[in-house]
Design a protein around this motif. Structure first.
Motif, PDB file in Angstrom:
ATOM      1  N   ILE A 174     -42.193 -41.411   4.062  1.00  0.00           N
ATOM      2  CA  ILE A 174     -40.958 -42.039   3.602  1.00  0.00           C
ATOM      3  C   ILE A 174     -40.667 -41.677   2.150  1.00  0.00           C
ATOM      4  N   ARG A 175     -39.383 -41.628   1.825  1.00  0.00           N
ATOM      5  CA  ARG A 175     -38.931 -41.432   0.451  1.00  0.00           C
ATOM      6  C   ARG A 175     -38.093 -42.646   0.070  1.00  0.00           C
ATOM      7  N   LEU A 230     -34.072 -45.908   1.764  1.00  0.00           N
ATOM      8  CA  LEU A 230     -35.283 -45.463   2.430  1.00  0.00           C
ATOM      9  C   LEU A 230     -34.903 -44.309   3.350  1.00  0.00           C
ATOM     10  N   SER A 231     -35.554 -43.178   3.194  1.00  0.00           N
ATOM     11  CA  SER A 231     -35.232 -42.020   4.013  1.00  0.00           C
ATOM     12  C   SER A 231     -36.500 -41.240   4.337  1.00  0.00           C
ATOM     13  N   MET A 241     -31.693 -34.827   5.392  1.00  0.00           N
ATOM     14  CA  MET A 241     -32.485 -35.995   5.185  1.00  0.00           C
ATOM     15  C   MET A 241     -31.887 -37.138   6.004  1.00  0.00           C
ATOM     16  N   VAL A 242     -32.732 -37.844   6.721  1.00  0.00           N
ATOM     17  CA  VAL A 242     -32.307 -38.948   7.571  1.00  0.00           C
ATOM     18  C   VAL A 242     -32.420 -40.248   6.798  1.00  0.00           C
ATOM     19  N   LEU A 243     -31.320 -40.979   6.671  1.00  0.00           N
ATOM     20  CA  LEU A 243     -31.328 -42.276   6.003  1.00  0.00           C
ATOM     21  C   LEU A 243     -31.830 -43.325   6.990  1.00  0.00           C
ATOM     22  N   LEU A 244     -32.917 -43.988   6.632  1.00  0.00           N
ATOM     23  CA  LEU A 244     -33.494 -45.012   7.495  1.00  0.00           C
ATOM     24  C   LEU A 244     -32.898 -46.384   7.227  1.00  0.00           C
ATOM     25  N   ALA A 245     -32.733 -46.726   5.933  1.00  0.00           N
ATOM     26  CA  ALA A 245     -32.215 -48.036   5.571  1.00  0.00           C
ATOM     27  C   ALA A 245     -31.697 -48.004   4.137  1.00  0.00           C
ATOM     28  N   THR A 266     -34.790 -43.667  -9.903  1.00  0.00           N
ATOM     29  CA  THR A 266     -36.079 -43.040  -9.662  1.00  0.00           C
ATOM     30  C   THR A 266     -36.335 -42.943  -8.167  1.00  0.00           C
ATOM     31  N   PHE A 267     -37.381 -42.223  -7.794  1.00  0.00           N
ATOM     32  CA  PHE A 267     -37.772 -42.162  -6.398  1.00  0.00           C
ATOM     33  C   PHE A 267     -39.289 -42.065  -6.298  1.00  0.00           C
ATOM     34  N   VAL A 268     -39.788 -42.502  -5.156  1.00  0.00           N
ATOM     35  CA  VAL A 268     -41.195 -42.394  -4.809  1.00  0.00           C
ATOM     36  C   VAL A 268     -41.238 -41.767  -3.428  1.00  0.00           C
ATOM     37  N   GLU A 269     -42.061 -40.747  -3.259  1.00  0.00           N
ATOM     38  CA  GLU A 269     -42.132 -40.057  -1.974  1.00  0.00           C
ATOM     39  C   GLU A 269     -43.563 -40.037  -1.469  1.00  0.00           C
TER      40      GLU A 269
END
Length: 82
Positions: free
Chosen positions: A54-55, A76-77, A1-5, A47-50
């Protein structure tokens, strides 16, 4: 998984501090952070939203300068392809 921010933001989604690891515009980051509280279920510790692109994951954490009920850590990933 790539971490964006990663960002520390208020429960309302306003960024306090943010760090981008890939090229993203400020308005894109602010838009994602502002939309996140509206998409997630309340009352959970994390929690998470996908979506397709973006996740967004969050974690409540203690911060010595901000009351704990006001801030959260948001990642954000990119989602993992199936």
């Amino acid at each position: 998984m790539v971490l964006l921010a990663a960002a520390v933001c208020t429960k309302a989604g306003k960024a306090i501090v943010s760090r981008q690891f890939v090229e993203m515009t400020r308005t894109r980051i602010e838009g994602l952070l502002a939309a996140f509280p509206k998409l997630m279920n309340t009352g959970k510790q994390h929690t998470f939203v996908e979506t397709e692109s973006i996740r967004m994951s969050s974690l409540l954490f203690p911060c010595p300068f901000i009351p704990p009920f006001l801030c959260q850590l948001v990642f954000l990933s990119r989602p993992v392809p199936v």
